[in-house]
Design an enzyme around this catalytic site. Structure first.
Site, mmCIF file in Angstrom:
data_model
loop_
_atom_site.group_PDB
_atom_site.id
_atom_site.type_symbol
_atom_site.label_atom_id
_atom_site.label_comp_id
_atom_site.label_asym_id
_atom_site.label_seq_id
_atom_site.Cartn_x
_atom_site.Cartn_y
_atom_site.Cartn_z
ATOM 1 C CE LYS A 41 1.069 -1.595 2.507
ATOM 2 N NZ LYS A 41 0.457 -2.646 3.334
ATOM 3 N NE ARG A 120 3.837 -7.428 0.376
ATOM 4 C CZ ARG A 120 2.783 -6.773 -0.099
ATOM 5 N NH1 ARG A 120 2.964 -5.830 -0.989
ATOM 6 N NH2 ARG A 120 1.583 -7.045 0.331
ATOM 7 N NE ARG A 159 -8.217 -5.421 1.568
ATOM 8 C CZ ARG A 159 -6.906 -5.254 1.503
ATOM 9 N NH1 ARG A 159 -6.366 -4.121 1.923
ATOM 10 N NH2 ARG A 159 -6.143 -6.213 1.051
ATOM 11 N NE ARG A 192 -6.545 -7.736 -2.468
ATOM 12 C CZ ARG A 192 -5.515 -7.034 -2.003
ATOM 13 N NH1 ARG A 192 -5.526 -5.719 -2.079
ATOM 14 N NH2 ARG A 192 -4.485 -7.637 -1.463
ATOM 15 N NE ARG A 203 -2.755 -10.381 1.823
ATOM 16 C CZ ARG A 203 -3.924 -9.734 1.912
ATOM 17 N NH1 ARG A 203 -5.041 -10.409 2.106
ATOM 18 N NH2 ARG A 203 -3.957 -8.438 1.801
#
Ligand code: ADP
Length: 264
Positions: A41, A120, A159, A192, A203
């Site tokens: 996103k 969310r 990532r 992260r 998550r």
């Protein structure tokens, strides 16, 4: 990144002023991006921002910016939010909504917006809808990025994020030209905290439980566009843009028809 404004009012709150405000558009793009963590996103929001000029408003970026403040400058609600975030859990609706409501000027900005990471939960979506109705603002579309679960896990685990401009890379699929450094601004890349395996699982569970129901919510409002998030980011972007343009053409044609009927 190429934000015309530095998003100061979004990142730091309404007492901060953006460097420059995007020019008011005749029909501002007001978009929500949905999709599980790791579908890309953030990357799509940046590409959309470059084409549409609307600001990329990420709630995750606001929390991360608050996390880099000295602890004494963080409110108790913000410290609790940062704890939830580190564990990969959702931040309380009341905290998130308080933060977004405080920044409602960014939603009213004539340049439009691309919301990434908000809403969310259904409660957040309903609160946003109420605020927008109250302010006579209309969403243009809600884009849902779809990706198989295994692919999401692989993406999140590899990532890397730029500590300065927040550009996103991947250790296998989207490597920076120089290892460990951002292609755009040369700053260091980091993993992260919430991209560690334990947090990833939490998550994804939170996504399935709380965020996936929003797909139906926006489908019923006639706002949902579905985009497969597989393949090259540029191709995914072109698919998104084509669908958005088609929607815009229909919107303009509808407005013209209503105006004509009003004149008769
Ligand atoms: P990602 O989509 O990759 O998980 P984000 O940057 O959007 O990352 O969000 C990071 C974290 O910030 C989330 O895992 C959550 O803890 C918190 N967060 C961000 N936006 C929201 C929101 N709208 N509601 C609840 N928590 C949020």
């Amino acid at each position: 990144m190429s934000n015309p404004s530095n998003r100061a009012a979004w990142i730091h709150g309404p007492t901060a002023q953006c460097d420059s405000t995007p020019e008011g558009a005749l029909l501002p793009w007001r978009l929500i991006l949905l999709g599980a963590p790791g579908v890309g996103k953030g990357t799509q929001a940046d590409l959309l921002h470059r084409r549409l000029r609307a600001c990329h408003l990420s709630t995750g970026d606001v929390f991360r910016a608050a996390g880099s403040l000295p602890e004494c400058d963080q409110s108790p609600a913000m410290r609790q939010a940062l704890d939830s975030m580190r564990r990969g859990e959702l931040v309380l609706d009341s905290t998130v909504w308080g933060m977004v409501r405080e920044r409602k000027g960014c939603l009213q900005c004539g340049g439009g917006f691309i919301l990434d990471g908000f809403p969310r939960t259904l409660a957040q979506a309903k609160a946003l809808q109420e605020l927008m109705d109250h302010e006579c603002l209309k969403l243009t579309a809600v884009v849902n990025y779809e990706l198989p679960f295994e692919e999401i896990v692989a993406r999140l685990g590899g990532r890397l994020t730029c500590e300065k401009c927040k550009a996103v890379y991947h250790i296998k699929q989207r490597r920076p030209s120089t290892e460990g450094l951002c292609d755009h601004c040369g700053s260091k890349l980091f993993q992260r905290e919430d991209d560690q395996p334990n947090s990833i699982k939490v998550r994804l569970d939170a996504y399935r439980r709380s965020t996936a129901p929003l797909i139906e919510f926006y489908e019923q409002l006639g706002l949902l566009l579905r985009v497969p998030a597989v393949g090259d980011p540029e191709d995914i972007f072109e698919n998104t843009f084509t669908q958005l343009e088609a929607r815009r053409v229909r919107e303009v044609a509808h407005k013209a028809l209503v105006a004509q009927e009003d004149r008769q």
